[in-house]
Structures are given as structure tokens and as C-alpha cells.
Design an enzyme around this catalytic site. Structure first.
Site, PDB file in Angstrom:
ATOM      1  N   PHE A 239       0.813  -1.233   0.000  1.00 48.27           N
ATOM      2  CA  PHE A 239       0.000   0.000   0.000  1.00 48.27           C
ATOM      3  C   PHE A 239       0.835   1.267   0.000  1.00 48.27           C
ATOM      4  CE2 PHE A 239      -2.514  -3.307   2.262  1.00 48.27           C
ATOM      5  CZ  PHE A 239      -3.457  -3.509   1.273  1.00 48.27           C
ATOM      6  N   ARG A 321       2.283  15.542  -5.805  1.00 49.86           N
ATOM      7  CA  ARG A 321       1.114  14.870  -6.381  1.00 49.86           C
ATOM      8  C   ARG A 321      -0.195  15.434  -5.816  1.00 49.86           C
ATOM      9  NH1 ARG A 321      -0.450  10.210  -9.619  1.00 49.86           N
ATOM     10  NH2 ARG A 321       1.706   9.898 -10.262  1.00 49.86           N
ATOM     11  N   ARG A 353      -1.074   4.585  -1.002  1.00 52.99           N
ATOM     12  CA  ARG A 353      -2.087   4.477  -2.068  1.00 52.99           C
ATOM     13  C   ARG A 353      -2.695   5.833  -2.451  1.00 52.99           C
ATOM     14  NH1 ARG A 353      -6.193  -0.658  -1.858  1.00 52.99           N
ATOM     15  NH2 ARG A 353      -6.408  -0.956  -4.091  1.00 52.99           N
ATOM     16  N   PHE A 355      -0.702   8.493  -2.984  1.00 53.76           N
ATOM     17  CA  PHE A 355       0.554   9.251  -2.964  1.00 53.76           C
ATOM     18  C   PHE A 355       0.318  10.763  -2.918  1.00 53.76           C
ATOM     19  CE2 PHE A 355       4.881  10.161  -4.642  1.00 53.76           C
ATOM     20  CZ  PHE A 355       5.613   9.172  -4.022  1.00 53.76           C
ATOM     21  N   THR A 453       5.650  10.947 -11.652  1.00 55.71           N
ATOM     22  CA  THR A 453       5.968  12.310 -12.079  1.00 55.71           C
ATOM     23  C   THR A 453       7.473  12.494 -12.258  1.00 55.71           C
ATOM     24  OG1 THR A 453       5.857  13.056  -9.790  1.00 55.71           O
ATOM     25  CG2 THR A 453       3.874  13.306 -11.125  1.00 55.71           C
ATOM     26  N   GLU A 724      -4.661   2.667  -7.453  1.00 54.01           N
ATOM     27  CA  GLU A 724      -4.887   3.750  -6.500  1.00 54.01           C
ATOM     28  C   GLU A 724      -6.178   4.557  -6.687  1.00 54.01           C
ATOM     29  OE1 GLU A 724      -0.917   5.107  -7.697  1.00 54.01           O
ATOM     30  OE2 GLU A 724      -0.634   5.660  -5.614  1.00 54.01           O
TER      31      GLU A 724
HETATM   32  N1  MTE Z   1      -3.733  -4.004  -3.536  1.00 53.83           N
HETATM   33  C1  MTE Z   1      -3.376  -4.917  -2.607  1.00 53.83           C
HETATM   34  N2  MTE Z   1      -4.133  -6.031  -2.469  1.00 53.83           N
HETATM   35  N3  MTE Z   1      -2.284  -4.732  -1.810  1.00 53.83           N
HETATM   36  C2  MTE Z   1      -1.497  -3.607  -1.913  1.00 53.83           C
HETATM   37  O1  MTE Z   1      -0.512  -3.471  -1.184  1.00 53.83           O
HETATM   38  N4  MTE Z   1      -1.149  -1.458  -3.067  1.00 53.83           N
HETATM   39  C3  MTE Z   1      -1.763  -0.360  -3.814  1.00 53.83           C
HETATM   40  C4  MTE Z   1      -2.513  -0.891  -5.031  1.00 53.83           C
HETATM   41  N5  MTE Z   1      -3.358  -2.001  -4.668  1.00 53.83           N
HETATM   42  C5  MTE Z   1      -1.862  -2.618  -2.890  1.00 53.83           C
HETATM   43  C6  MTE Z   1      -2.994  -2.875  -3.696  1.00 53.83           C
HETATM   44  C7  MTE Z   1      -0.815   0.652  -4.269  1.00 53.83           C
HETATM   45  S1  MTE Z   1      -0.310   1.838  -3.175  1.00 53.83           S
HETATM   46  C8  MTE Z   1      -0.364   0.703  -5.551  1.00 53.83           C
HETATM   47  S2  MTE Z   1       0.653   1.944  -6.079  1.00 53.83           S
HETATM   48  C9  MTE Z   1      -0.700  -0.336  -6.527  1.00 53.83           C
HETATM   49  O2  MTE Z   1      -1.557  -1.335  -5.982  1.00 53.83           O
HETATM   50  C10 MTE Z   1       0.596  -0.962  -7.012  1.00 53.83           C
HETATM   51  O3  MTE Z   1       0.397  -2.011  -7.876  1.00 53.83           O
HETATM   52  P1  MTE Z   1       0.124  -1.820  -9.445  1.00 53.83           P
HETATM   53  O4  MTE Z   1       1.009  -0.724  -9.948  1.00 53.83           O
HETATM   54  O5  MTE Z   1       0.477  -3.142 -10.000  1.00 53.83           O
HETATM   55  O6  MTE Z   1      -1.321  -1.470  -9.561  1.00 53.83           O
HETATM   56 MO1  MOS Z   2       1.525   3.170  -4.238  1.00 55.64          MO
HETATM   57  S1  MOS Z   2       1.323   4.670  -2.844  1.00 55.64           S
HETATM   58  O1  MOS Z   2       2.223   4.291  -5.387  1.00 55.64           O
HETATM   59  O2  MOS Z   2       2.860   2.353  -3.576  1.00 55.64           O
END
Ligand code: MTE
Ligand code: MOS
Length: 775
Positions: A239, A321, A353, A355, A453, A724
Site C-alpha cells: 500500500f 502529487r 495508495r 501518494f 511524475t 490507487e
Molecule cells: N492491492 C493490494 N491487495 N495490496 C497492496 O498493497 N497497493 C496499492 C494498489 N493495490 C496494494 C494494492 C498501491 S499503493 C499501488 S501503487 C498499486 O496497488 C501498485 O500495484 P500496481 O502498480 O500493479 O497497480
Molecule cells: Mo503506491 S502509494 O504508489 O505504492
């Protein structure tokens, strides 16, 4: 003709189940603490400061060293090279404090024990004397103390705001407070370091950013990056909390592993993880907005002050952001906004999540609400009046033109499917007659910019091998934290080779296989890594096609790639047979792929550029009931519509939208971080920090993907990022609560609920409305 395998269609754009789903449900998926420990593994535990800001007068670790089961103690003096784990290389985050502590819970030393329990107990035996210094723990105190910043602030400006205000009939001025958030990943931070020959060292980590762990371990040990190999199979949630916050734990394990020449594991207790690691930034946004009687915004000025904690970490890009999302989906004819990433004597806040984007969006929704209550209209009307258009009204505060705007269609679609207008009328009628219980409903849009960014992060690599039995080994630069990145990349590779997804073996992310990776973050894991994997697959396919053409004596253009194999003229050859044939004929069946996002650039010094490749859109409508005597509430219904382009895996995407919505709702309603007067975080366990439970999920929860949406080329399978953006939609619950609160004063006063909108704050809002009503 050869028989094909029973599965005859591509697994892309299909709800294939998560590759770890069964293992996770059955408890068979390995996390760091489940890995088989090498013989003689030692365990590290951190000793922490118990002052928020103080000089260290003396540190006596004799009792720690003498405790049973203790093998040794590490302090800053034991660090071979640099005592620094600051992710942006500002040298403001030591591994261990030396002369001064700047936050409660700052690591001072590590105990290395034969067992984790021995190390943990001994860590409490240190005798440390401090000379206390004044501390600041929140935004107000930081500003009052002079407003020291942890990094360069950002300013965005477009048009002449003074002229904008002059042309405005009304003003909305105010301050909105948006709380922070603990990541509460189920698996805490953890690392296992295994020493090798000479400089070599291998780590097993729970991190969104294996390359950064590699770089930090190399920096602290004073060895080349090439000597460090970082392995990362899966996280039990990240996250954003495992982008940089794992650095400390990994380097402590690494230093100890080299010092004792034994494997060393580290895993803090939940309470310690809470006290040591950074969280979502809470923000205080001061705004002044000019608008006209038609609800149209003319000018926006705002300052985004954030509690950054004791070091820069990612506070620069996070507060940037927030500014990039100060517009949400709205066009501001004139705008001037600036960030204040404030130093505080608290944990160093970090990625979470969204950011910073969610905080930026929520501030915008606050002034939309203020305008609506001032004009006596539904906030949704004000939103529609200000949406980006297609003429001169499509330029963002950072001068990027919004070219892919679908917010009108998203809102229209959801307004229909959620029956928003009729339900709003019914709620207005209900509130007229119901004395104690009041209801509210709100529909909130989201536009979220996709790309890092920092332009250079928008690159990815992958490594694909086809073995001679036709099985496929896949490794890419992204990390799996539950979000379903691996299954999506597997689907893309399976589709490229025309094989069932089971043929593709996903392997742990590994810095030795794919180097110089970016954090899996900014929701762009699939966008980047699946494109890199596709590039690798296409290289191998081109060689396989050339080989098939050669052995079947046809032109390469007459070789058709089909599901299950290739057709070369009259011949059909199954994929596995072709792989064997390639091997026999010395055709290389391995490739490294690469991808970088096109058409993006950003100049921070001028505040101009095209930082986002595209935008993801969404909307949610939530309905709540509050009890005006206690402030308690429940979410009766939420309808969510998310634009993910052409979904690569609808089931995974729906899961991301549901999870994101609930996590956002929790952040904005019940999750509250509370530091006491001495600067200690007192909400450091589930007993005091309330994350949403299954019973908090909206009674009716309708989540849909915008099936009509499609992303531009190039974008993997014409899909969009999903990780996110949906988190922000949890705000619809807060705005519904606001409406219920506002009903107490007949909707004449803007309720201005700060977040988290706990039952306590809802009750205070109700009291405010009662007073307003009495005049
Ligand atoms: N979903 C789950 N189950 N667990 C996680 O830790 N992290 C979130 C999101 N969804 C997260 C999640 C965050 S902060 C981001 S940036 C994106 O997943 C990262 O993964 P992706 O770029 O493959 O979507
Ligand atoms: Mo997600 S806050 O960009 O790891």
C-alpha cells in the site's frame, strides 16, 4: 493435423483467478517469516528512542549485551560504510541515531539474538539518558515554530488569479484537515539476509522496491550493487508502506549477517512497526476560491501543508502529487497553489495508495461543497458546472491538456445506474420527517493522473525464458503485493505465446534477473512491466517464427501464430514441439524485454509539462444514515463505476476497486492517528486504531467497470491502471455524512467535516448545525 490443447482461447481480458489465491486462502503462500531458515539463523530486534526530540546524553547497553540468548548488539559504530538509509539520498535518515533523536521510536541500536524472543526482550534493557529538546508533532505546531521544510516546496500557477478573483461574485474561504493513515499491511516489515562469499549477500524481503533495498544495502555495507541480490516473492500488502520503509530493516539484517556470518532475520512487532514506519501524510489545506452565482469557479489559491515527519523520504513527490490533483476533474480559469512539506518530530511520512493525490482531490471537493451549500444546490450540480471541457477549458494547473476526458460519461452512467436523483429526493423527504436519524447521499468524481511524475521511473524490464518442454519462465521488474500484477503479466505473456496461463511460471522478483527497477507504485506496475514482458515475448516469437519458416520452407510472413502453436503453410506445429525444435537447432529461447512510457515530460522548476501519460476516471455515489444523538452512522449503499480502459482481468480489477474504496472509506471515517503531548504515537495497534471491518462494508455495494472505456495505444491491452484511483472514492461516504449533518440546519450551512469523520466529529458537526439553526 495435430490436436490442440483443450483451452483454445486467449486468457487476456478474462477473469483468471489470482495466481496465489488458493495458496493464500489455504495458508500455503510463503511470506518472509514462512521461509525455511538457514541453519543457525539469528534474529534482530530494534532498540528505539523514547523521546520525540532529544540529545542522547548516554547510552548504556551492558544489560542488553549480557542478556541470555544475545549474540551481539549493533550501533552506528558497527556500520561498515554509510549510516544512512534516506531514500532520496538527502542523508537525513540514519540507520541508527548517534547523538540526537528526532522522533519517538527512532532506532538507536539492534540486538542480535539466538531467538527473536531473546532479542526482543533484551532490546528493552537499554539505559538511555536524554536531554530533551522542544518538539513539534503536527502541522499547526510546525508552522508556529517557523515552518521548517524537509524538501523544496512546489508551486503551480496558471492565469492571473487576481483578475480571477476580481471577476468573481462570491468567495469560499476555509481550511480543511485531512488525517493521515497507517498502512496496516497484514505482513509487517520483514527481511532475511544471507551472507555469501567475499562481498556477496542475498536478501529475501517484503518490499515494493527490491532495487532500492539493493542500493541501500550496498551503500551501508560499502560494496558494489552487483554484490547484492534481492529476492522478493510477494508481500502481505504494501500500500505504499513498503516503497522505502523496508530499507531500515533490510540493512540491519544485512549488517548483522555480514558481522556474524550467519543468516539474520528481522520482523518487528505490530506496535513497533506502527511506531517506526512512516504513514500517509495528513494535510491542512487553506483555500480561497472565487466563483459566480452559476457555481462556476473563477480563481483558486491554496496552500497544502503536510506533516512530513523527521526526514524528506518521499514527501517531495507526495506533496507534488497533491498539487497535481488540486483540480480533480475541474477546470480552474486561474489557479495558484503551493505545497508546504513540513518537518515534524514524528515518523517520516511516506507513500500511501494515491501518494498525496487523494488529499489534493479531497480539498477540491471541499470547496465544491462549500459553493454548493452557499448557493443552495446539490454539490453534483456544481461539479458538472466545473468539469473539464474540450475547448480552452481543458488545461490543468500544470499546463497539461486533458485529452481523454470521460468524466461526463462516467457521471451520467452512474447517475442512471444508481438512481441517484430519485434517491436524493427520497432522502430529502425522509429528513423532513425523521427526527433522530438523518440520511445523506453524495456522488463524487475522480480523475487520477497515471505515470510517475519523476519521468525516469517510467521504465521497466522483464526476463522471459521458453524451456524446451514449452513451459515459460517469467520474471519482471514489478512486485506482487496482492494487487494481481503477476497474474496480469502472466496473462499478457500467455496471450503473446498463445498458451494457457498455466504454462507461464511466475517467479520471484529478483535484482539479478531484472536490474535497475522502479518501485512498484503509482499504479503503473502492469502498464510498465507487462509491456516489458510483451517485448521479451515478441523477441522470442520472432526467432521461433523465423525458425518455423526455415524448417517448413515457407516465407516468414506465411507463418501464422495461433493459440496452441504456429501454422506454417499447411503444417500446424504445437508450441511445445516448436520450442523443442528451436532448442535442437540452436535458436535462443530467452530474452530480456524493456519498456519506457512515451510522450511524458515534466519540468518542476517551471511547473509545466506533460507528466501523465493518461488519466483514469471513476465515480461513486454513497448513501448513509446518521444518528444525530450519538454521531454513529452506517453506510447504506455505495455504487461505484471505475474506468479501467479495457480490463485485462475484470475480477482482479473489481477486487482493486472494492478494496481501494473500503481502504479510502476507512482512512476518511474511522482511522485516526493520535500523538500525545510528548510526541508518542498512542494509536499503535488495532485496539486503538480502527480499520474497517467486514461489517463496515456498505450494506449494498455495487461495483462496476466502465465497459465502454478503452485506453489509447500504446497501453497494455488498451487497459488502464486501477491500483490507487478508486481509493479516493471513499470520500463519497464523507460527503454523504456531510449532507446528513447539514440537514439539521436545513442545508443552509456548509458542514465542513474534517477527516477522519469519526462518529465524534459527526456529532460535533450536528451540534454546530444546531447552534447555527438557533441563529
Ligand atoms: N492491492 C493490494 N491487495 N495490496 C497492496 O498493497 N497497493 C496499492 C494498489 N493495490 C496494494 C494494492 C498501491 S499503493 C499501488 S501503487 C498499486 O496497488 C501498485 O500495484 P500496481 O502498480 O500493479 O497497480
Ligand atoms: Mo503506491 S502509494 O504508489 O505504492
Amino acid at each position: 493435423m495435430n490436436k490442440q490443447s483443450p483451452i483454445t482461447t486467449s486468457p487476456l481480458h478474462v477473469s483468471v483467478k489470482h495466481d496465489s489465491a488458493i495458496k493464500q486462502v489455504a495458508g500455503r503462500a510463503d511470506y518472509i517469516d514462512d521461509l525455511v531458515e538457514p541453519e543457525g539463523t539469528l534474529h534482530a530486534y530494534l532498540g528505539l528512542s523514547s523521546k520525540a526530540h532529544a540529545d542522547i546524553a548516554s547510552m548504556n547497553l551492558d544489560a542488553v549485551r549480557a542478556a541470555t540468548g544475545v549474540v551481539g548488539v549493533l550501533t552506528a559504530e558497527d556500520i561498515p560504510a554509510e549510516n544512512d538509509v534516506s531514500s532520496v539520498h538527502k542523508h537525513d535518515e540514519p540507520v541508527f541515531a548517534t547523538t540526537r533523536v528526532v522522533t519517538w521510536g527512532q532506532p538507536l541500536f539492534a540486538v542480535i539474538g539466538e531467538t527473536r524472543e531473546a532479542a526482543r526482550r533484551a532490546a528493552k534493557l537499554a539505559k538511555i539518558e536524554y536531554r530533551e529538546l522542544p518538539h513539534v508533532t503536527d502541522v499547526d505546531a510546525a508552522v508556529a515554530a517557523g515552518g521548517k521544510l524537509v524538501t523544496e516546496p512546489l508551486k503551480l500557477e496558471r492565469g492571473d488569479v487576481e483578475a480571477g478573483f476580481a471577476a468573481s461574485q462570491h468567495r469560499a474561504k476555509g481550511r480543511v484537515r485531512i488525517g493521515g493513515q497507517e498502512h496496516f499491511y497484514l505482513e509487517s516489515q520483514a527481511a532475511l539476509a544471507i551472507p555469501g562469499e567475499d562481498d556477496e549477500i542475498t536478501l529475501q524481503v517484503s518490499s515494493q522496491h527490491p532495487t532500492e533495498i539493493q542500493v541501500m544495502v550496498a551503500q551501508v555495507l560499502g560494496i558494489p550493487h552487483a554484490a547484492v541480490t534481492v529476492n522478493m516473492r510477494r508481500m502481505g500488502g504494501g500500500f505504499g508502506g513498503k516503497e522505502t520503509q523496508g530499507n531500515l530493516f533490510a540493512v540491519v539484517a544485512a549488517v548483522a549477517a555480514k558481522m556474524f556470518n550467519k543468516a539474520v532475520k528481522i520482523r518487528p512487532d505490530r506496535d513497533d512497526d506502527f511506531q517506526i514506519t512512516g504513514k500517509r501524510h495528513d494535510f491542512v489545506v487553506d483555500y480561497d476560491v472565487g466563483y459566480n452565482s452559476d457555481g462556476k469557479i473563477q480563481a483558486v489559491t491554496a496552500t497544502y501543508a503536510a506533516r512530513s515527519g523527521y526526514s524528506a523520504d518521499l514527501s517531495g513527490p507526495v506533496t507534488d502529487r497533491a498539487l497535481f490533483h488540486c483540480d480533480n476533474a475541474y477546470w480552474y480559469p486561474t489557479v495558484k497553489v503551493n505545497s508546504l512539506p513540513l518537518f515534524t518530530n514524528t515518523v517520516s511520512n511516506t507513500a500511501f495508495r494515491g501518494f498525496g493525490g487523494p488529499q489534493g482531490i479531497i480539498a477540491a471537493e471541499r470547496w465544491i461543497e462549500d459553493i454548493a451549500y452557499a448557493l443552495g444546490k446539490d454539490p453534483l450540480e456544481i461539479r458538472k458546472a466545473n468539469f473539464y471541457g474540450t475547448d480552452t477549458d481543458n488545461v490543468t494547473p500544470y499546463h497539461q491538456v486533458v485529452e481523454d476526458n470521460v468524466i461526463h460519461r462516467v457521471i451520467e452512467d452512474l447517475e442512471q445506474s444508481s438512481d441517484y436523483q430519485a434517491r436524493r429526493q427520497a432522502i430529502l423527504a425522509f429528513n423532513k420527517t425523521s427526527k433522530v436519524l438523518k440520511k445523506g447521499i453524495a456522488m463524487v468524481p475522480v480523475k487520477f493522473g497515471i505515470s510517475f511524475t519523476a519521468t525516469w521511473h517510467n521504465q521497466a524490464g522483464a526476463l522471459v525464458h521458453v524451456y524446451r518442454d514449452g513451459s515459460i519462465h517469467l520474471s519482471h521488474g514489478g512486485t506482487e503485493m496482492g494487487q494481481g500484477l503477476h497474474i496480469k503479466v502472466m496473462q499478457v505473456v500467455a496471450d503473446a505465446f498463445g498458451v494457457p496461463v498455466e504454462r507461464v511460471q511466475i517467479t520471484a522478483s529478483n535484482t539479478g534477473k531484472v536490474p535497475n527497477t522502479s518501485a512498484t507504485a503509482a499504479s503503473s506496475g502492469t502498464d510498465l512491466n507487462a509491456m516489458a514482458a510483451l517485448d521479451a515475448a515478441n523477441q522470442i516469437k520472432a526467432r521461433m517464427i523465423a525458425h518455423a519458416a526455415f524448417i517448413y520452407e515457407v516465407e516468414p510472413k506465411d507463418v501464422q501464430w495461433e493459440f496452441g502453436g504456429v501454422r506454417a503453410g499447411q503444417q500446424f506445429v504445437p508450441f511445445d514441439e516448436l520450442a523443442t525444435s528451436c532448442w535442437m537447432n540452436r535458436v535462443q529461447l530467452s530474452a530480456a524485454g524493456f519498456y519506457k512510457t512515451p510522450k511524458i515530460h515534466w519540468d518542476r522548476s517551471t511547473g509545466r509539462g506533460h507528466p501523465f501519460y493518461y488519466f483514469a476516471y471513476g465515480a461513486a455515489a454513497s448513501e448513509v444514515t446518521i444518528d444525530t444523538l450519538t454521531g454513529e452512522y452506517q453506510v447504506d449503499r455505495s455504487d461505484v463505476l471505475e474506468d479501467v480502459g479495457r480490463s485485462l482481468n475484470p475480477a482482479i480489477d473489481i477486487g482493486q476497486v472494492e478494496g481501494g474504496f473500503i481502504q479510502g472509506m476507512g482512512w476518511l471515517t474511522t482511522e485516526e492517528l493520535w500523538w500525545d503531548g510528548k510526541g508518542q504515537l498512542r494509536t499503535h495497534a488495532p485496539s486503538t486504531y480502527k480499520i474497517p471491518l467486514a461489517s463496515d462494508v456498505p450494506r449494498i455495494f455495487n461495483v462496476r467497470l466502465a465497459e465502454w472505456s478503452i485506453n489509447k495505444e500504446p497501453a497494455i491491452g488498451r487497459s488502464k491502471a486501477v491500483g490507487e484511483p478508486p481509493l479516493v472514492l471513499g470520500y463519497s461516504v464523507v460527503e454523504a455524512l456531510s449532507m446528513a449533518v447539514a440537514s439539521v440546519a436545513d442545508y443552509k450551512v456548509a458542514p465542513q467535516l474534517d477527516m477522519p469523520a469519526t462518529p465524534e466529529r459527526v456529532l460535533m458537526g450536528v451540534e454546530r448545525m444546531r447552534r447555527a439553526r438557533q441563529g
